[in-house]
Design a protein around this motif. Structure first.
Motif, PDB file in Angstrom:
ATOM      1  N   PHE A 496       0.990  -1.042  -0.325  1.00  0.00           N
ATOM      2  CA  PHE A 496      -0.202   0.411   0.342  1.00  0.00           C
ATOM      3  C   PHE A 496       0.714   1.318   0.233  1.00  0.00           C
ATOM      4  N   GLU A 497       0.416   2.007  -0.390  1.00  0.00           N
ATOM      5  CA  GLU A 497       0.776   3.802  -0.601  1.00  0.00           C
ATOM      6  C   GLU A 497       1.498   4.790   0.707  1.00  0.00           C
ATOM      7  N   THR A 498       2.594   4.339   0.824  1.00  0.00           N
ATOM      8  CA  THR A 498       3.143   5.646   1.945  1.00  0.00           C
ATOM      9  C   THR A 498       3.319   6.660   1.855  1.00  0.00           C
ATOM     10  N   ASP A 499       3.658   7.743   2.454  1.00  0.00           N
ATOM     11  CA  ASP A 499       3.953   9.092   2.463  1.00  0.00           C
ATOM     12  C   ASP A 499       4.598   9.685   3.405  1.00  0.00           C
ATOM     13  N   THR A 500       5.013   8.597   4.027  1.00  0.00           N
ATOM     14  CA  THR A 500       5.658   9.078   5.350  1.00  0.00           C
ATOM     15  C   THR A 500       7.476   8.664   5.227  1.00  0.00           C
ATOM     16  N   SER A 501       8.305   9.462   6.044  1.00  0.00           N
ATOM     17  CA  SER A 501       9.888   9.250   6.300  1.00  0.00           C
ATOM     18  C   SER A 501       9.749   8.287   7.576  1.00  0.00           C
ATOM     19  N   GLY A 502      11.200   7.184   7.177  1.00  0.00           N
ATOM     20  CA  GLY A 502      12.282   6.453   7.297  1.00  0.00           C
ATOM     21  C   GLY A 502      11.160   6.099   8.135  1.00  0.00           C
ATOM     22  N   GLY A 510      -2.423  13.070   9.692  1.00  0.00           N
ATOM     23  CA  GLY A 510      -2.519  13.269   7.850  1.00  0.00           C
ATOM     24  C   GLY A 510      -2.362  12.867   7.198  1.00  0.00           C
ATOM     25  N   SER A 511      -1.567  10.887   7.170  1.00  0.00           N
ATOM     26  CA  SER A 511      -0.248  10.630   6.443  1.00  0.00           C
ATOM     27  C   SER A 511      -1.196   9.751   5.201  1.00  0.00           C
ATOM     28  N   GLN A 512      -0.884   9.642   4.537  1.00  0.00           N
ATOM     29  CA  GLN A 512      -1.831   8.538   3.340  1.00  0.00           C
ATOM     30  C   GLN A 512      -1.123   6.642   4.170  1.00  0.00           C
ATOM     31  N   SER A 513      -0.900   7.289   4.796  1.00  0.00           N
ATOM     32  CA  SER A 513       0.776   5.801   5.545  1.00  0.00           C
ATOM     33  C   SER A 513      -0.426   5.500   7.031  1.00  0.00           C
ATOM     34  N   LEU A 514      -1.148   6.036   6.949  1.00  0.00           N
ATOM     35  CA  LEU A 514      -1.580   5.632   8.584  1.00  0.00           C
ATOM     36  C   LEU A 514      -2.959   6.130   7.391  1.00  0.00           C
ATOM     37  N   ALA A 515      -3.299   6.418   6.852  1.00  0.00           N
ATOM     38  CA  ALA A 515      -5.156   6.428   6.971  1.00  0.00           C
ATOM     39  C   ALA A 515      -5.027   4.986   5.968  1.00  0.00           C
ATOM     40  N   ASN A 516      -4.084   4.534   5.297  1.00  0.00           N
ATOM     41  CA  ASN A 516      -4.385   3.384   4.467  1.00  0.00           C
ATOM     42  C   ASN A 516      -4.287   1.739   5.616  1.00  0.00           C
ATOM     43  N   GLN A 517      -3.799   1.897   6.515  1.00  0.00           N
ATOM     44  CA  GLN A 517      -3.895   1.351   7.551  1.00  0.00           C
ATOM     45  C   GLN A 517      -4.727   0.743   7.910  1.00  0.00           C
ATOM     46  N   GLY A 518      -5.705   2.385   8.260  1.00  0.00           N
ATOM     47  CA  GLY A 518      -7.076   2.384   9.135  1.00  0.00           C
ATOM     48  C   GLY A 518      -8.443   1.728   8.070  1.00  0.00           C
ATOM     49  N   ARG A 519      -7.890   2.094   6.688  1.00  0.00           N
ATOM     50  CA  ARG A 519      -8.718   1.784   5.230  1.00  0.00           C
ATOM     51  C   ARG A 519      -8.663  -0.502   5.521  1.00  0.00           C
ATOM     52  N   ILE A 520      -6.999  -0.746   5.430  1.00  0.00           N
ATOM     53  CA  ILE A 520      -7.381  -2.666   6.072  1.00  0.00           C
ATOM     54  C   ILE A 520      -8.042  -3.186   7.191  1.00  0.00           C
ATOM     55  N   ILE A 521      -7.535  -2.194   8.733  1.00  0.00           N
ATOM     56  CA  ILE A 521      -8.823  -2.636   9.851  1.00  0.00           C
ATOM     57  C   ILE A 521     -10.304  -2.498   9.109  1.00  0.00           C
ATOM     58  N   ALA A 522     -10.617  -0.890   8.371  1.00  0.00           N
ATOM     59  CA  ALA A 522     -11.807  -1.509   8.842  1.00  0.00           C
ATOM     60  C   ALA A 522     -12.304  -2.152   7.717  1.00  0.00           C
ATOM     61  N   GLY A 523     -11.242  -3.321   7.157  1.00  0.00           N
ATOM     62  CA  GLY A 523     -11.794  -4.014   6.235  1.00  0.00           C
ATOM     63  C   GLY A 523     -11.465  -3.947   4.315  1.00  0.00           C
ATOM     64  N   GLN A 524     -11.638  -2.622   4.355  1.00  0.00           N
ATOM     65  CA  GLN A 524     -11.571  -1.982   2.864  1.00  0.00           C
ATOM     66  C   GLN A 524     -10.001  -1.683   1.956  1.00  0.00           C
ATOM     67  N   GLN A 525     -10.227  -2.103   1.111  1.00  0.00           N
ATOM     68  CA  GLN A 525      -8.464  -2.066   0.045  1.00  0.00           C
ATOM     69  C   GLN A 525      -7.860  -0.650   0.114  1.00  0.00           C
ATOM     70  N   PRO A 526      -6.412  -0.618   0.494  1.00  0.00           N
ATOM     71  CA  PRO A 526      -5.774   0.190   0.763  1.00  0.00           C
ATOM     72  C   PRO A 526      -5.946   1.128  -0.720  1.00  0.00           C
ATOM     73  N   GLU A 527      -5.056   1.959  -0.895  1.00  0.00           N
ATOM     74  CA  GLU A 527      -4.976   2.255  -1.795  1.00  0.00           C
ATOM     75  C   GLU A 527      -3.644   1.583  -1.951  1.00  0.00           C
ATOM     76  N   GLU A 528      -2.680   1.185  -3.428  1.00  0.00           N
ATOM     77  CA  GLU A 528      -2.426   0.829  -3.602  1.00  0.00           C
ATOM     78  C   GLU A 528      -0.814   1.426  -4.103  1.00  0.00           C
ATOM     79  N   TYR A 529       0.174   0.818  -3.630  1.00  0.00           N
ATOM     80  CA  TYR A 529       1.757   1.535  -4.009  1.00  0.00           C
ATOM     81  C   TYR A 529       2.310   1.203  -5.476  1.00  0.00           C
ATOM     82  N   VAL A 530       2.540   2.599  -6.205  1.00  0.00           N
ATOM     83  CA  VAL A 530       2.231   2.807  -6.954  1.00  0.00           C
ATOM     84  C   VAL A 530       3.828   3.258  -7.310  1.00  0.00           C
ATOM     85  N   PRO A 531       4.933   2.969  -8.160  1.00  0.00           N
ATOM     86  CA  PRO A 531       6.348   2.303  -8.332  1.00  0.00           C
ATOM     87  C   PRO A 531       6.589   3.767  -9.024  1.00  0.00           C
ATOM     88  N   PRO A 532       7.991   4.016  -8.895  1.00  0.00           N
ATOM     89  CA  PRO A 532       7.621   5.512  -9.238  1.00  0.00           C
ATOM     90  C   PRO A 532       8.286   5.292 -10.790  1.00  0.00           C
TER      91      PRO A 532
END
Length: 537
Positions: A496-502, A510-532
Motif C-alpha cells: 500500500f501507498e506510504t507518504d511518510t519518511s523513515g 494526516g498521512s496516507q500511510s496512516l489512512a491506508n492502515q485504517g482502511r485495512i482495519i476497517a475491511g477496505q482496500q488500501p490505496e495501492e503503491y505506485v512505483p516511481p
C-alpha cells in the motif's frame, strides 16, 4: 451443655450461608465502587489536575481506592472461608445423620453424647448362648464399633473444619483504618493467599487452550467467576479466551497488589525488584492518565509482566464487542517505557479505521506479549535482532491471544487484523505461518525486515498487506536471516501507498500511510503503491 454430637446433629447452617452471601455482596459492591471511583473520579482528575496540590489530592483519593480494593479482596476471602467451612460441616452433618439413621434402623441406641449402645436384646450376654447366638452378638459388637468410629469421625471433621475456618479468618486483618500503613494491598493479597493455602484450596485450573478456557469460564456461575477473579487475579488476567472486561479487572487488581508488595521491598516479590517496580509504576501511570476516557477510548489491561523489560497487552475499546479489531505488534527496543507512545499509535489507528468506516466500532490492541530485541536493527551485531529467535518465542503467545479474541468475542465474527512494525512484523510472520496460524482476516505490516517466510501465501490468510517508506533503512535487512522480505518481487501480498519518511513515521497525522492502515482495519482496500515513474491508469 450440649455435646458436639448434639450440636452438629441439630445444627441449622442457614445463618452461616446468609453470612457468606452478605460478605460476597460486600465484595461485589466494593468492586463496583472501585471501578466507579477510578473511571468517574480519579480518572478525569488525572487528565485535568496539575500542580503539587493536585498530586497530593490524587494520592489521597488513590489511597481510598486501595482501601476499597482491600475490602473487595478480603470480603471475598471471608466469603470463601465461610462457604468452605459451611460445606465441610454440612457434609459432616450429613455423614453423621446417615450413620445415626442406619444404626437406629438396626436398633442400636445412641445417647445425646453420641455414644453407641447395643440393641436391648443384646445388651447382656446370656450364659447359655449357642455358638450361633454368640457369633451374632460378636457381629453386633463389631458393628457397634464401626458406628462409633463413623460418628466420632464426623464430629471430628466438623470440629476440624470449624477450627481451620476460625484460624483462616484470623489471618484477614487488612487494617484499612490504619493510615500509617501505606502498603495494605500487599498484606491483603498475602493474607488471602495464606487463607486459601490453609483451607487446602489451590485455585482454578484454567485450560491452556483459549477456546477451552472460554467454555470453562462460561460454565462457572456468577459467584464462582467473581470469586476466582478476586482471589486469583493473576491467573484470571493472564487467561486468553476470557472476557476482556474480566481480564482488565483482574489484571488491574493483580498489578496493584504486586506494585504494593514491591514498594515495601517485601519477600513476597521476586528478584529484580527495582526493574519490576519501575515497570509497574510506568504501566499504572499510563493507565491512570486514561481512566476517564470516553467508552471507545477506554483501556483494557489484558495481560502484563513486570519482569525484564516488561510486557503489556492493552486494548483501546472493548475487543469483545467491536466490529473491527486490530492487534499491533511493536518492534525492536520496545519496553514498558514505550507504553505511552505505543498507546498513542493504537489510538491513531483506531481513529483512522473509524474515519474509513464511521458506522463500525473499532478496538485496537497494543500487544507487547514477547521480549522485543533490544538493539536497533540498523546496528545488527546483536544476534537476537538479526535472528528469528525472539519472534519464534513470541509466536505461540500471539497465536493464543488472537484465538482468545475469537473465543471471547460476542455476536458476529469481528474483522480481525494483525499488524506488525519492524521486528514485530517478524513475530507476526512466525505466528501466522506456524501452528494453527492467527485466524486473522488481514495481516498488515510496515517497515518489515522479513517475516520468516519467502511468500505471503505462507501466512495462512488471503489478505496480506505491507507498506514501506522509500527511505526506511530497514530494507537492507530483508533477505538476510528473517526471510525474503515483503518488497521482494516474488513475495506476493499487496503493497500500500506510504507518504511518510523513515522507519517510524507510518503513524504521522494526516498521512496516507496512516489512512491506508485504517482502511485495512476497517475491511477496505488500501490505496495501492505506485512505483516511481508509473501512474494509475
Amino acid at each position: 451443655m450440649p455435646s458436639y454430637f448434639s450440636l452438629l446433629f441439630k445444627q441449622d447452617f442457614s445463618d452461616l450461608k446468609a453470612a457468606g452471601n452478605s460478605w460476597e455482596k460486600l465484595s461485589r459492591k466494593m468492586h463496583d465502587a472501585f471501578d466507579t471511583h477510578r473511571t468517574k473520579v480519579t480518572g478525569p482528575l488525572h487528565a485535568n489536575w496539575e500542580g503539587d496540590d493536585a498530586k497530593n489530592a490524587l494520592r489521597f483519593l488513590e489511597d481510598i481506592e486501595t482501601r476499597v480494593q482491600i475490602v473487595q479482596t478480603e470480603a471475598m476471602a471471608i466469603t470463601k472461608v465461610i462457604d468452605t467451612t459451611r460445606h465441610r460441616m454440612e457434609q459432616a452433618q450429613k455423614d453423621l445423620r446417615a450413620v445415626v439413621n442406619d444404626a437406629e434402623a438396626q436398633h442400636f441406641r445412641i445417647d445425646d453424647d453420641g455414644n453407641v449402645r447395643l440393641p436391648k436384646q443384646w445388651e447382656e450376654p446370656q450364659p447359655d448362648e449357642s455358638d450361633e447366638t454368640r457369633h451374632e452378638r460378636q457381629t453386633k459388637e463389631a458393628l457397634l464399633q464401626d458406628y462409633q468410629v463413623a460418628i466420632n469421625r464426623a464430629v471430628d471433621e466438623a470440629l476440624r473444619a470449624s477450627g481451620e475456618g476460625q484460624k483462616a479468618l484470623a489471618e484477614l486483618d487488612g487494617e484499612i483504618l490504619d493510615h500509617k500503613n501505606k502498603q495494605m494491598a500487599a498484606e491483603s493479597a498475602r493474607d488471602a493467599d495464606k487463607v486459601m493455602d490453609q483451607l487446602g484450596l489451590k485455585g482454578p485450573k484454567v485450560p491452556d487452550d483459549p477456546k477451552a478456557a472460554a467454555e470453562w469460564w462460561k460454565g462457572l456461575d456468577a459467584d464462582q467467576q467473581r470469586e476466582y477473579a478476586t482471589l486469583y487475579p493473576g491467573r484470571i488476567g493472564a487467561a486468553d479466551g476470557l472476557p476482556s472486561d474480566v481480564r482488565d479487572d483482574a489484571n488491574r487488581l493483580s498489578m496493584e497488589q504486586e506494585l504494593n508488595a514491591l514498594q515495601r521491598g517485601d519477600a513476597y516479590a521476586v528478584p529484580g525488584n527495582d526493574d519490576r517496580l519501575h515497570n509497574l509504576q510506568t504501566l499504572k501511570a499510563e493507565l491512570d492518565k486514561r481512566d476517564g476516557a470516553p467508552e471507545s477510548k477506554q483501556l483494557y489491561l489484558l495481560n502484563h509482566d513486570a519482569g525484564g523489560d516488561g510486557k503489556a497487552v492493552i486494548a483501546m475499546g472493548n475487543p469483545d464487542t467491536a466490529d473491527n479489531v486490530a492487534v499491533q505488534v511493536p518492534g525492536t527496543s520496545t519496553t514498558m517505557d514505550s507504553t505511552g507512545g505505543q498507546l498513542t499509535r493504537i489510538g491513531k489507528l483506531q481513529d483512522a479505521a473509524e474515519n474509513a468506516d464511521s458506522s463500525a466500532s473499532t478496538s485496537t490492541v497494543y500487544w507487547l506479549g514477547y521480549d522485543a530485541p533490544e538493539a536497533p536493527l540498523m546496528e545488527a551485531a546483536n544476534t537476537d535482532v538479526a535472528g528469528p529467535g525472539r519472534a519464534e518465542d513470541g509466536a505461540q503467545p500471539l497465536r493464543d491471544f488472537t484465538h482468545g479474541l475469537r473465543a471471547s468475542h460476542e455476536g458476529e465474527r469481528a474483522n480481525l487484523t494483525v499488524m506488525g512494525h519492524s521486528y514485530g512484523s517478524t513475530t507476526v510472520g512466525a505466528a501466522a505461518s506456524g501452528g494453527e496460524g492467527l485466524d486473522a482476516d488481514n495481516i498488515a505490516v510496515v517497515g518489515s525486515p522479513g517475516m520468516t517466510v519467502d511468500r505471503a501465501g505462507q501466512l495462512n490468510t488471503d489478505n496480506v498487506y505491507f507498506g514501506q517508506a522509500p527511505d526506511d533503512g530497514i530494507g537492507w535487512a530483508q533477505g538476510l536471516s528473517l526471510g525474503r522480505g515483503p518488497t521482494h518481487p516474488d513475495w506476493g501480498g499487496t503493497r500500500f501507498e506510504t507518504d511518510t519518511s523513515g522507519h517510524s513515521g507510518y503513524w504521522d497525522d494526516g498521512s496516507q500511510s496512516l489512512a491506508n492502515q485504517g482502511r485495512i482495519i476497517a475491511g477496505q482496500q488500501p490505496e495501492e503503491y505506485v512505483p516511481p515513474g508509473q501512474h494509475n491508469g
